[in-house]
Design an enzyme around this catalytic site. Sequence first.
Site, PDB file in Angstrom:
ATOM      1  N   SER A 136      42.149  41.392  37.739  1.00  0.00           N
ATOM      2  CA  SER A 136      42.680  40.797  38.964  1.00  0.00           C
ATOM      3  C   SER A 136      44.172  40.556  38.765  1.00  0.00           C
ATOM      4  O   SER A 136      44.579  39.857  37.846  1.00  0.00           O
ATOM      5  CB  SER A 136      41.934  39.479  39.220  1.00  0.00           C
ATOM      6  OG  SER A 136      42.450  38.813  40.333  1.00  0.00           O
ATOM      7  N   LYS A 162      42.313  45.011  40.983  1.00  0.00           N
ATOM      8  CA  LYS A 162      42.210  44.178  42.192  1.00  0.00           C
ATOM      9  C   LYS A 162      43.561  43.526  42.418  1.00  0.00           C
ATOM     10  O   LYS A 162      44.087  42.861  41.530  1.00  0.00           O
ATOM     11  CB  LYS A 162      41.118  43.125  41.982  1.00  0.00           C
ATOM     12  CG  LYS A 162      41.188  41.901  42.871  1.00  0.00           C
ATOM     13  CD  LYS A 162      39.904  41.088  42.767  1.00  0.00           C
ATOM     14  CE  LYS A 162      40.159  39.599  42.780  1.00  0.00           C
ATOM     15  NZ  LYS A 162      38.905  38.826  42.592  1.00  0.00           N
ATOM     16  N   LYS A 164      45.791  40.808  44.425  1.00  0.00           N
ATOM     17  CA  LYS A 164      45.776  39.627  45.283  1.00  0.00           C
ATOM     18  C   LYS A 164      46.746  39.902  46.431  1.00  0.00           C
ATOM     19  O   LYS A 164      47.859  40.402  46.195  1.00  0.00           O
ATOM     20  CB  LYS A 164      46.239  38.407  44.489  1.00  0.00           C
ATOM     21  CG  LYS A 164      45.225  37.950  43.443  1.00  0.00           C
ATOM     22  CD  LYS A 164      44.027  37.300  44.111  1.00  0.00           C
ATOM     23  CE  LYS A 164      43.141  36.606  43.092  1.00  0.00           C
ATOM     24  NZ  LYS A 164      41.965  35.978  43.724  1.00  0.00           N
ATOM     25  N   ASP A 189      42.060  41.103  47.269  1.00  0.00           N
ATOM     26  CA  ASP A 189      41.463  39.773  47.442  1.00  0.00           C
ATOM     27  C   ASP A 189      42.456  38.884  48.175  1.00  0.00           C
ATOM     28  O   ASP A 189      43.571  38.659  47.689  1.00  0.00           O
ATOM     29  CB  ASP A 189      41.128  39.169  46.069  1.00  0.00           C
ATOM     30  CG  ASP A 189      40.367  37.853  46.170  1.00  0.00           C
ATOM     31  OD1 ASP A 189      40.109  37.380  47.296  1.00  0.00           O
ATOM     32  OD2 ASP A 189      40.025  37.292  45.106  1.00  0.00           O
ATOM     33  N   GLU A 214      38.245  41.386  49.721  1.00  0.00           N
ATOM     34  CA  GLU A 214      37.521  40.169  49.361  1.00  0.00           C
ATOM     35  C   GLU A 214      38.035  38.985  50.181  1.00  0.00           C
ATOM     36  O   GLU A 214      39.243  38.749  50.259  1.00  0.00           O
ATOM     37  CB  GLU A 214      37.776  39.945  47.859  1.00  0.00           C
ATOM     38  CG  GLU A 214      36.882  38.952  47.175  1.00  0.00           C
ATOM     39  CD  GLU A 214      37.202  38.880  45.665  1.00  0.00           C
ATOM     40  OE1 GLU A 214      37.693  39.869  45.078  1.00  0.00           O
ATOM     41  OE2 GLU A 214      36.969  37.822  45.085  1.00  0.00           O
ATOM     42  N   ASP A 239      33.478  36.114  48.793  1.00  0.00           N
ATOM     43  CA  ASP A 239      33.544  35.378  47.524  1.00  0.00           C
ATOM     44  C   ASP A 239      33.294  33.905  47.853  1.00  0.00           C
ATOM     45  O   ASP A 239      32.143  33.433  47.786  1.00  0.00           O
ATOM     46  CB  ASP A 239      34.925  35.619  46.880  1.00  0.00           C
ATOM     47  CG  ASP A 239      35.215  34.758  45.657  1.00  0.00           C
ATOM     48  OD1 ASP A 239      34.410  33.885  45.327  1.00  0.00           O
ATOM     49  OD2 ASP A 239      36.278  34.936  45.025  1.00  0.00           O
ATOM     50  N   LYS A 263      29.785  34.657  41.505  1.00  0.00           N
ATOM     51  CA  LYS A 263      30.377  33.789  40.483  1.00  0.00           C
ATOM     52  C   LYS A 263      29.360  32.696  40.221  1.00  0.00           C
ATOM     53  O   LYS A 263      29.086  31.881  41.117  1.00  0.00           O
ATOM     54  CB  LYS A 263      31.683  33.162  40.980  1.00  0.00           C
ATOM     55  CG  LYS A 263      32.847  34.123  41.089  1.00  0.00           C
ATOM     56  CD  LYS A 263      34.098  33.394  41.536  1.00  0.00           C
ATOM     57  CE  LYS A 263      35.223  34.369  41.772  1.00  0.00           C
ATOM     58  NZ  LYS A 263      36.386  33.713  42.413  1.00  0.00           N
ATOM     59  N   GLY A 291      35.346  36.283  38.545  1.00  0.00           N
ATOM     60  CA  GLY A 291      35.838  35.496  37.412  1.00  0.00           C
ATOM     61  C   GLY A 291      36.610  34.296  37.908  1.00  0.00           C
ATOM     62  O   GLY A 291      37.039  34.245  39.065  1.00  0.00           O
TER      63      GLY A 291
HETATM   64  O1  OSB Z   1      39.284  34.651  44.091  1.00  0.00           O
HETATM   65  O2  OSB Z   1      38.436  35.818  42.581  1.00  0.00           O
HETATM   66  C1  OSB Z   1      39.137  34.881  42.906  1.00  0.00           C
HETATM   67  C2  OSB Z   1      40.744  33.336  39.805  1.00  0.00           C
HETATM   68  C3  OSB Z   1      40.638  31.998  40.110  1.00  0.00           C
HETATM   69  C4  OSB Z   1      40.090  31.615  41.309  1.00  0.00           C
HETATM   70  C5  OSB Z   1      39.651  32.581  42.215  1.00  0.00           C
HETATM   71  C6  OSB Z   1      39.746  33.927  41.911  1.00  0.00           C
HETATM   72  C7  OSB Z   1      40.330  34.315  40.703  1.00  0.00           C
HETATM   73  C8  OSB Z   1      40.556  35.693  40.312  1.00  0.00           C
HETATM   74  C9  OSB Z   1      40.709  36.004  38.849  1.00  0.00           C
HETATM   75  O3  OSB Z   1      40.716  36.596  41.104  1.00  0.00           O
HETATM   76  C10 OSB Z   1      39.443  36.462  38.244  1.00  0.00           C
HETATM   77  C11 OSB Z   1      39.489  36.478  36.730  1.00  0.00           C
HETATM   78  O4  OSB Z   1      40.120  37.364  36.166  1.00  0.00           O
HETATM   79  O5  OSB Z   1      38.866  35.601  36.096  1.00  0.00           O
HETATM   80 MG    MG Z   2      38.096  36.117  45.113  1.00  0.00          MG
END
Ligand code: OSB
Ligand code: MG
Length: 368
Positions: A136, A162, A164, A189, A214, A239, A263, A291
Amino acid sequence: MKIAEYEFRIIHLPLVRPFRTSFGTQTSREVLIVKVTTAEGVVGWAECVAMSVPLYSPEYVAGCLETMQKFLIPALNKVGDFRAEDVATILKPYLGAQMAKAALETAILDAQLRIEGISLAKYLGATKTKVECGVSVGIASSMGALIEEVSSYIDSGYRRIKLKIEPGWDIEPVKEVRRLWPEMRLQVDANQAYARSDGAHLAKLDPYDLLLIEQPLDEHDILGHAELAKVVRTPICLDESITSLRSAEDALALKATTIINVKPGRVGGYLESVKIHDLCVRESIPVWCGGMLETGIGRAANLALAALPGFTLPGDTSASSRYFKQDITTPFEMSDGYLEVPNTPGIGVTPDVDFLDSITTSKELAKS
Ligand code: OSB
Ligand code: MG
């Protein structure tokens, strides 16, 4: 099984680079680590995935600690002798608190599986010994910085990227990453950053062959996601909205999502996660393991889950080095874009207690 003692630590681990999302920038991870000790002296570990501030979900570190100490631990102590499979039922009267509940259930399950000599992966029904890794990538300060970061991940073997996104940082970065890596599996995302009226804008992502988008809209806006799915071709993956098996069933029935990010912390634990996995397998819906910038403790357990057969898309289960200079467990290292699934009893890892002590800012005990 009887739990004699619960230990709660708050630790602080700096991230290797700031992680910017539509809800804020994180430079370090504050984590609540739970350790349980059974009456026979067997130890179980888990991490609570809540963040310091309730920006991703309503739960936050200090609140989770209070919920556990004030309500959840007394409820478990009242029953006294129970199995990990009973924890969710015992804690059900206390509303919400999925992340707090998940951490307790997981620590208790870790201890139970260590006693029984079974790995979490085997217990959950894993069929894989290694899982494909995605990564991510936070919102970057410039296109150049983004391309440099993505390049470094691709060079180290990640099998899915992925990005953001948020309004103002969406179509252009996707277009550029897609131009440079036409074959790479790519997804985005938004962490709820868009409005129902943004359908036409988000449809501009359609030409770039994304696996999914996402959580574009508010976590409570299930109907909005269903409407959006009619105007964007990119599959929608929820999510934040998926907080239980029931919410997954409803979102699928309403066609608000055609892929699900699981998650365990967000849905109340690994046992609920398996139920969502099973639902998705029955409905032919792809699932993947999300994650929460976990330490090695949470990562180990996530890998066990991601090894179930329905997890057909790479997860946000990245190597320890993606997050931390030093992890609290033996680091998870990627090989050819895969991480190995721990296969020793319980979650299969324990923290380095000396290192843990050095980054612990508070430690509290609750005896039964
Ligand atoms: O939205 O998936 C998410 C991290 C913290 C809170 C929300 C998210 C995320 C990530 C990172 O996208 C995922 C990771 O590498 O652990
Ligand atoms: Mg997410």
